[in-house]
Design an enzyme around this catalytic site. Sequence first.
Site, PDB file in Angstrom:
ATOM      1  N   ASP A  49       0.841  -1.198   0.000  1.00 42.65           N
ATOM      2  CA  ASP A  49       0.000   0.000   0.000  1.00 42.65           C
ATOM      3  C   ASP A  49       0.883   1.257   0.000  1.00 42.65           C
ATOM      4  O   ASP A  49       0.371   2.377  -0.115  1.00 42.65           O
ATOM      5  CB  ASP A  49      -1.009  -0.007   1.161  1.00 42.65           C
ATOM      6  CG  ASP A  49      -0.353  -0.024   2.523  1.00 42.65           C
ATOM      7  OD1 ASP A  49       0.873  -0.206   2.604  1.00 42.65           O
ATOM      8  OD2 ASP A  49      -1.082   0.143   3.530  1.00 42.65           O
ATOM      9  N   SER A  50       2.208   1.072   0.073  1.00 44.24           N
ATOM     10  CA  SER A  50       3.130   2.193  -0.159  1.00 44.24           C
ATOM     11  C   SER A  50       2.897   2.784  -1.540  1.00 44.24           C
ATOM     12  O   SER A  50       3.342   3.896  -1.828  1.00 44.24           O
ATOM     13  CB  SER A  50       4.581   1.720  -0.022  1.00 44.24           C
ATOM     14  OG  SER A  50       4.804   0.535  -0.769  1.00 44.24           O
ATOM     15  N   ASP A  88      -1.140  -6.132  -0.214  1.00 42.44           N
ATOM     16  CA  ASP A  88      -1.509  -5.482   1.048  1.00 42.44           C
ATOM     17  C   ASP A  88      -3.002  -5.256   1.139  1.00 42.44           C
ATOM     18  O   ASP A  88      -3.644  -4.835   0.155  1.00 42.44           O
ATOM     19  CB  ASP A  88      -0.822  -4.107   1.126  1.00 42.44           C
ATOM     20  CG  ASP A  88       0.391  -4.105   2.035  1.00 42.44           C
ATOM     21  OD1 ASP A  88       0.514  -5.022   2.880  1.00 42.44           O
ATOM     22  OD2 ASP A  88       1.213  -3.188   1.892  1.00 42.44           O
ATOM     23  N   LYS A 118      -1.322  -9.391   2.890  1.00 44.72           N
ATOM     24  CA  LYS A 118      -0.572  -8.924   4.066  1.00 44.72           C
ATOM     25  C   LYS A 118      -1.445  -7.936   4.819  1.00 44.72           C
ATOM     26  O   LYS A 118      -2.124  -7.113   4.196  1.00 44.72           O
ATOM     27  CB  LYS A 118       0.747  -8.272   3.660  1.00 44.72           C
ATOM     28  CG  LYS A 118       1.517  -7.698   4.859  1.00 44.72           C
ATOM     29  CD  LYS A 118       2.946  -7.332   4.511  1.00 44.72           C
ATOM     30  CE  LYS A 118       3.140  -5.992   3.865  1.00 44.72           C
ATOM     31  NZ  LYS A 118       2.627  -4.844   4.641  1.00 44.72           N
ATOM     32  N   GLU A 120      -1.557  -5.463   8.660  1.00 39.94           N
ATOM     33  CA  GLU A 120      -0.753  -4.916   9.745  1.00 39.94           C
ATOM     34  C   GLU A 120      -1.387  -5.218  11.098  1.00 39.94           C
ATOM     35  O   GLU A 120      -2.599  -5.059  11.262  1.00 39.94           O
ATOM     36  CB  GLU A 120      -0.597  -3.401   9.557  1.00 39.94           C
ATOM     37  CG  GLU A 120       0.142  -3.036   8.283  1.00 39.94           C
ATOM     38  CD  GLU A 120       0.344  -1.532   8.093  1.00 39.94           C
ATOM     39  OE1 GLU A 120      -0.032  -0.743   9.000  1.00 39.94           O
ATOM     40  OE2 GLU A 120       0.872  -1.152   7.034  1.00 39.94           O
ATOM     41  N   GLU A 186       9.119  -4.308  10.691  1.00 41.25           N
ATOM     42  CA  GLU A 186       9.549  -3.010  10.145  1.00 41.25           C
ATOM     43  C   GLU A 186      10.075  -2.112  11.254  1.00 41.25           C
ATOM     44  O   GLU A 186       9.415  -1.896  12.274  1.00 41.25           O
ATOM     45  CB  GLU A 186       8.384  -2.324   9.396  1.00 41.25           C
ATOM     46  CG  GLU A 186       8.811  -0.964   8.839  1.00 41.25           C
ATOM     47  CD  GLU A 186       7.885  -0.381   7.787  1.00 41.25           C
ATOM     48  OE1 GLU A 186       6.930  -1.060   7.360  1.00 41.25           O
ATOM     49  OE2 GLU A 186       8.127   0.785   7.392  1.00 41.25           O
TER      50      GLU A 186
HETATM   51  O1  KIV Z   1       3.500  -1.186   1.679  1.00 38.28           O
HETATM   52  C1  KIV Z   1       4.684  -1.542   1.724  1.00 38.28           C
HETATM   53  O2  KIV Z   1       5.499  -1.206   0.854  1.00 38.28           O
HETATM   54  C2  KIV Z   1       5.096  -2.397   2.821  1.00 38.28           C
HETATM   55  C3  KIV Z   1       6.547  -2.726   2.923  1.00 38.28           C
HETATM   56  C4  KIV Z   1       7.295  -1.560   3.371  1.00 38.28           C
HETATM   57  C5  KIV Z   1       6.786  -3.911   3.768  1.00 38.28           C
HETATM   58  O3  KIV Z   1       4.304  -2.785   3.614  1.00 38.28           O
END
Ligand code: KIV
Length: 277
Positions: A49-50, A88, A118, A120, A186
Site C-alpha cells: 500500500d506504499s 496489502d 498482508k 498490519e 519493520e
Molecule cells: O507497503 C509496503 O510497501 C510495505 C513494505 C514496506 C513492507 O508494507
Amino acid sequence: MSATARKSAPMPDDIRAMKGDTPIVSLTAYTTPMAQMMDAHCDFVLVGDSVGMVLHGLPSTLGVTMEMMVLHGQAVARGLSTAMMVIDMPFGSYEEGPAHAFRNAARLMSETGAGAVKLEGGVAMADTIAFLVARGIPVMAHIGLTPQSINTLGGYKVQGRGAAGTALIADAQAVADAGAFSVVLEKVPEALADEITGAIDIPTIGIGASSGCDGQILVVDDMLGLFTAFKAKFVKRYAALGADGEAAIAAYAEDVRARRFPGPEHVFGDTAPVARP
Ligand code: KIV
C-alpha cells in the site's frame, strides 16, 4: 531453491519452508514493467500500500483504497511468472472484524490472482488472521512500525525499544500461532529482530530490522533511487534512477528547444524504402 532456478511461483508454504535455509528476497512492485524486472530475482513481490505514497503522491498510506490495490495488483500479476505475489490489505479493509476482512481479502485474491494477503497488526489481529487462514487465505503479518497506524504510533519511529520489545515479541508469537506464514518486521532494533527471528517458527521479513531476519524487503522505488523525497536510514540505494531520469528529461527539453530532436533517424520519408534483393 534460488529464485533464478525456479520454474513456477512458490506457494506460501514454500516461503515458510525457507526459514533457516535460504534468505528470502522480496521487493515491492506496483506496475507490470517493474514486476517483470524483479520476477526472476525475488521469491515474492509485494503489491504494497506504499503505492499510495510512492506512485500517487499521498502523504501516508491511509488514503489507499481497495480499488487502487486491485488495479495495481492486476498490473503486477501480468509481470510475474516465477515470484509469488502478496498484496496489502489497505487501511479500513480488515480492522473491523474477521468477516469484513474475509470479504476484502477474497476480493483482492480473486480479482488479482495474489497468492496471499498482508495485513498490519499483531495480537490485535490474531483472531482475524486465524479466521482468514481457516478459510483459505494465506496471511503475511506486519508488525513493528505499521504505517497504517502512524497516528496512534506518533509517527514513523523505531518500534520495540526497551520495555516495548516484550509487546513486540508477543505480537510476533500471536501472528505465528494464528497461522500467518511469515511476518514483516519493520523498523525495530536489530537485537530484537534477531530475538524474534529465533523465537518463532515462521520467517521474519526485515525492513529496517536485521540481516539476521529470514528475508528482506525494500520499497523498489527507494532502492532504485526513484523515490527521492527522503531516504530512510534502512534504505540502501542500488541506483540513482531519479537523478538519471531528471537529467535525461532535461536533455530532451534542451534538444526540443534547440530543434535537435527529432533527428533525421526519427522521422518518416514520403515514400517507403525500396526493398533491396
Ligand atoms: O507497503 C509496503 O510497501 C510495505 C513494505 C514496506 C513492507 O508494507
